[in-house]
Scaffold this motif. Structure first.
Motif, PDB file in Angstrom:
ATOM      1  N   GLU A 269     -59.533  86.758 170.096  1.00  0.00           N
ATOM      2  CA  GLU A 269     -59.631  86.287 171.492  1.00  0.00           C
ATOM      3  C   GLU A 269     -58.482  86.778 172.360  1.00  0.00           C
ATOM      4  O   GLU A 269     -58.556  86.739 173.579  1.00  0.00           O
ATOM      5  CB  GLU A 269     -59.635  84.750 171.520  1.00  0.00           C
ATOM      6  N   ASN A 270     -57.386  87.207 171.718  1.00  0.00           N
ATOM      7  CA  ASN A 270     -56.194  87.535 172.508  1.00  0.00           C
ATOM      8  C   ASN A 270     -55.705  88.965 172.323  1.00  0.00           C
ATOM      9  O   ASN A 270     -54.556  89.271 172.593  1.00  0.00           O
ATOM     10  CB  ASN A 270     -55.067  86.560 172.147  1.00  0.00           C
ATOM     11  N   GLY A 271     -56.571  89.828 171.837  1.00  0.00           N
ATOM     12  CA  GLY A 271     -56.206  91.244 171.743  1.00  0.00           C
ATOM     13  C   GLY A 271     -55.364  91.604 170.530  1.00  0.00           C
ATOM     14  O   GLY A 271     -54.798  92.686 170.463  1.00  0.00           O
ATOM     15  N   GLY A 272     -55.276  90.699 169.543  1.00  0.00           N
ATOM     16  CA  GLY A 272     -54.563  91.029 168.299  1.00  0.00           C
ATOM     17  C   GLY A 272     -55.496  91.706 167.314  1.00  0.00           C
ATOM     18  O   GLY A 272     -56.704  91.805 167.563  1.00  0.00           O
ATOM     19  N   LEU A 273     -54.976  92.170 166.208  1.00  0.00           N
ATOM     20  CA  LEU A 273     -55.791  92.960 165.284  1.00  0.00           C
ATOM     21  C   LEU A 273     -56.047  92.297 163.939  1.00  0.00           C
ATOM     22  O   LEU A 273     -56.895  92.743 163.168  1.00  0.00           O
ATOM     23  CB  LEU A 273     -55.103  94.318 165.017  1.00  0.00           C
ATOM     24  N   ILE A 274     -55.298  91.257 163.599  1.00  0.00           N
ATOM     25  CA  ILE A 274     -55.387  90.709 162.239  1.00  0.00           C
ATOM     26  C   ILE A 274     -56.733  90.000 162.022  1.00  0.00           C
ATOM     27  O   ILE A 274     -57.098  89.106 162.784  1.00  0.00           O
ATOM     28  CB  ILE A 274     -54.220  89.736 161.973  1.00  0.00           C
ATOM     29  N   SER A 275     -57.458  90.435 160.982  1.00  0.00           N
ATOM     30  CA  SER A 275     -58.788  89.877 160.702  1.00  0.00           C
ATOM     31  C   SER A 275     -58.753  89.044 159.424  1.00  0.00           C
ATOM     32  O   SER A 275     -57.780  89.091 158.659  1.00  0.00           O
ATOM     33  CB  SER A 275     -59.777  91.019 160.519  1.00  0.00           C
ATOM     34  N   GLN A 276     -59.854  88.350 159.161  1.00  0.00           N
ATOM     35  CA  GLN A 276     -59.952  87.593 157.909  1.00  0.00           C
ATOM     36  C   GLN A 276     -59.883  88.538 156.715  1.00  0.00           C
ATOM     37  O   GLN A 276     -59.310  88.215 155.682  1.00  0.00           O
ATOM     38  CB  GLN A 276     -61.267  86.803 157.879  1.00  0.00           C
ATOM     39  N   TYR A 277     -60.458  89.717 156.891  1.00  0.00           N
ATOM     40  CA  TYR A 277     -60.426  90.721 155.832  1.00  0.00           C
ATOM     41  C   TYR A 277     -58.980  91.106 155.506  1.00  0.00           C
ATOM     42  O   TYR A 277     -58.575  91.195 154.343  1.00  0.00           O
ATOM     43  CB  TYR A 277     -61.217  91.960 156.289  1.00  0.00           C
ATOM     44  N   ASP A 278     -58.179  91.314 156.558  1.00  0.00           N
ATOM     45  CA  ASP A 278     -56.755  91.664 156.352  1.00  0.00           C
ATOM     46  C   ASP A 278     -56.040  90.567 155.567  1.00  0.00           C
ATOM     47  O   ASP A 278     -55.247  90.837 154.669  1.00  0.00           O
ATOM     48  CB  ASP A 278     -56.032  91.824 157.706  1.00  0.00           C
ATOM     49  N   LEU A 279     -56.324  89.328 155.932  1.00  0.00           N
ATOM     50  CA  LEU A 279     -55.631  88.203 155.294  1.00  0.00           C
ATOM     51  C   LEU A 279     -56.067  88.073 153.838  1.00  0.00           C
ATOM     52  O   LEU A 279     -55.240  87.948 152.933  1.00  0.00           O
ATOM     53  CB  LEU A 279     -55.907  86.915 156.062  1.00  0.00           C
ATOM     54  N   GLU A 280     -57.358  88.157 153.628  1.00  0.00           N
ATOM     55  CA  GLU A 280     -57.873  88.003 152.272  1.00  0.00           C
ATOM     56  C   GLU A 280     -57.349  89.090 151.337  1.00  0.00           C
ATOM     57  O   GLU A 280     -57.169  88.871 150.142  1.00  0.00           O
ATOM     58  CB  GLU A 280     -59.388  88.059 152.324  1.00  0.00           C
ATOM     59  N   ASN A 281     -57.089  90.249 151.907  1.00  0.00           N
ATOM     60  CA  ASN A 281     -56.660  91.376 151.062  1.00  0.00           C
ATOM     61  C   ASN A 281     -55.152  91.559 150.970  1.00  0.00           C
ATOM     62  O   ASN A 281     -54.670  92.497 150.330  1.00  0.00           O
ATOM     63  CB  ASN A 281     -57.311  92.665 151.560  1.00  0.00           C
ATOM     64  N   TYR A 282     -54.410  90.681 151.611  1.00  0.00           N
ATOM     65  CA  TYR A 282     -52.945  90.821 151.539  1.00  0.00           C
ATOM     66  C   TYR A 282     -52.449  90.519 150.122  1.00  0.00           C
ATOM     67  O   TYR A 282     -52.858  89.552 149.490  1.00  0.00           O
ATOM     68  CB  TYR A 282     -52.230  89.867 152.527  1.00  0.00           C
TER      69      TYR A 282
END
Ligand code: DON
Length: 594
Positions: A269-282
């Protein structure tokens, strides 16, 4: 060495030859300076802080030093219950995320260097933030290819990398933890839920950052609701709930499910890039720590993607060729030698250091004794080499390149040296709605554009350009030094580019100049990072020294103290600790039950 006969505070005043007013002025300037000193005006609130540390802490049962006395107390409690240094470090990290929101975090990342007594081995874990999948090399450049002026890499949603802290702490617990995970989060949850007293220093920091912390409503409602007088306890209900979820669900509580969803939605909603996919794969990564010898000591420190360890080893290798004590501590000759040494190291940093998963960092050459010898052969005391004449790697042989630190040592023999961060003070300024999570602005540690320095004035090259999933280069330098298989000291600091030079000097002060912890903490620190070609010295430079250094050719700058060393020493079966007065809430203590 001049003998110390006065208390810490008095010694500071006499050692620095300052009257109290000037000292407090200098200290206030520095403490309230945003980490992005190159771009933001320095605040000039004059305040008499009374540093928490009054004298060297001594204990037989272990030692903890952190940047906030509440976190130190939580660590003591864990050790008193029979927990080990790893348990205490996890509890301290979660507590700092609550009581030191300017740097402590669950929305950032860091590094931990450890010594485990059972296996008699050292370990290091990299839980540095990663660039999101959608990040790209030129994401901060405008249409004309120039670095955007909107500070998108330092402020707001686009400046955040995928956080690593919870994953890192979870890994450490899985491998070395002895107390239940939930127990390690209890105090942090309690302080978030019921609040804690804001110290005069923290109150001033919150006031000084009013603009940054008021831009987003979510952040403002938590950190600025009492502006301008932060007299009430700071309560963080949403953060308490997030910590409860992490307490019950472990790492997945952060990287999957409700919290991950909230982060991803807020980003989108605010122009950031971090997705659920990014978090799950960290994933946090166990990496081989860097090891080397300095004089008769064994150094254990952090490798890439931090540059800290490589350059500490490189600089100590160079300095080992000299009898430093004979030069005199902070004499013009000694400063001359340190400055030249730092110039070569920081020049190399700009070119050869980056995430080792993406770029082949020439660690072996950069930390080799022959390379150090080649550099020291080209340092001539009494003169300097202009930074413009120093090129990264010029003497490598052809055959073969707001942050917070805490240290914990337990009575069993385990040691933890940990530095983690949101990058700038209060990171990106973004709190993810409904979670209380303050996000990092670590993307600025990449080299966002060729030839453009980041907020710490650091230059970078291809090795540190942005790529999806890559980790930005760091200067964090958590370090442990052993002697005859026993702890000798452990140290580290915040301070961006200045971390490496501060850690270097904290080691030299103790090893070469035989200072005790108070003397080592009070000694003024110098810094040179090759570019800009300026020699910095904390607080002030007295006239004689100034003349001598100027005669050699240095451009001098008096700076605010931007580092905060947290060191533990072990001698004759006792632990010693000292919290650096440069952040007055810092505190070392070892009130730990047998
Ligand atoms: O990783 C680094 O080197 C920086 N992000 C550290 C930032 C820092 O130390 C700010 N503290 N004062």
């Amino acid at each position: 060495m001049e003998k110390r006969t006065t208390s810490g505070q008095k010694m500071l005043l006499t050692k620095l030859h300052l009257n109290k007013k000037i000292f407090i002025l200098a200290l206030s300037f520095s403490l309230l300076s945003p980490a992005y000193v190159y771009t933001t005006p320095i605040y000039s609130i004059i305040k008499d802080y009374s540093p928490a540390q009054k004298e060297i802490a001594k204990s037989k049962n272990g030692m903890i030093t952190t940047q906030h006395f509440i976190a130190t107390e939580v660590g003591e409690k864990i050790l008193s219950k029979g927990g080990n240094a790893f348990d205490a470090s996890i509890a301290i990290s979660f507590t700092l995320a609550v009581v030191l929101p300017r740097a402590g975090n669950i929305g950032g990342g860091g590094f931990m260097v450890m010594y485990d007594i059972d296996s008699q081995k050292s370990y290091s874990i990299d839980y540095r933030e990663k660039a999101p999948k959608l990040a790209s090399r030129d994401m901060y450049l405008d249409k004309n290819g120039s670095f955007n002026k909107q500070k998108l890499s330092t402020f707001g949603y686009l400046s955040s990398g995928v956080p690593g802290t919870v994953a890192g702490l979870w890994e450490v617990h899985q491998k070395f933890g002895s107390l239940p995970w939930e127990e390690l989060l209890e105090d942090a949850i309690n302080y978030a839920e019921n609040g804690f007293k804001v110290t005069p220093f923290m109150s001033d920091v919150l006031r000084a950052y009013n603009k940054k912390l008021s831009f987003y409503d979510e952040t403002k409602n938590i950190f600025q609701k009492d502006y301008p007088d932060f007299k009430k306890d700071l309560i963080q209900k949403d953060l308490a709930n997030t910590l409860k979820i992490i307490s019950i669900e472990g790492k997945d509580g952060f990287y999957k499910g409700e919290i991950a969803k909230k982060i991803a939605i807020s980003m989108e909603e605010n122009g950031g890039l971090i997705s659920q996919y990014d978090l799950e794969n960290y994933k946090a990564v166990w990496r081989e720590p860097l090891k080397s010898k300095y004089r008769n000591l064994e150094l254990i420190t952090m490798g890439p993607p931090s540059s800290g360890g490589v350059h500490i080893i490189q600089m100590l290798n160079i300095l080992e060729n000299y009898d430093l004590q004979s030069l005199g501590h902070n004499s013009s000759k000694y400063i001359n030698l340190l400055a030249e040494t730092m110039k070569y190291a920081y020049a190399d940093r700009s070119k050869y250091l980056g995430d080792p998963d993406f770029y082949n960092v020439p660690i072996k050459s950069l930390t080799s004794e022959s390379y150090a010898k080649n550099i020291s052969n080209n340092i001539e005391l009494g003169s300097l080499v202009e930074s413009s004449d120093i090129n990264p790697g010029m003497y490598i042989d052809n055959e073969s390149h707001e942050t917070t630190h805490f240290s914990v040592a337990d009575k069993y023999g385990n040691v933890v040296s940990s530095t983690y961060t949101l990058n700038s003070t209060f990171g990106s300024g973004v709190v993810i709605e409904g979670t209380g999570i303050l996000m990092n602005n670590e993307m600025d540690d990449f080299s966002a554009a060729p030839g453009i320095p980041n907020q710490f004035g650091l230059l970078g090259a291809k090795a540190n350009e942005i790529a999806p999933y890559k980790r930005p280069l760091s200067s964090m330098t958590p370090t442990i030094i052993m002697k005859d298989n026993e702890l000798f000291l452990t140290t580290g600091s915040p301070g961006g580019a200045r971390i490496i030079s501060a850690v270097l000097q904290s080691i030299l002060n103790i090893v070469d100049f035989e200072m005790d912890l108070e003397e080592a903490t009070f000694a003024k620190r110098i810094h040179h990072q090759w570019q800009p070609d300026v020699l910095e010295m904390e607080f002030f430079i007295d006239d004689n020294l100034k003349n001598e250094l100027q005669e050699i050719g240095y451009k001098l700058k008096v700076t605010n103290p931007l580092t905060c060393i947290q060191t533990i020493m072990y001698r004759n079966n006792s632990f010693y600790g000292y919290g650096d007065f440069r952040r007055p809430d810092a505190f070392a203590s070892g009130e730990i039950n047998d």
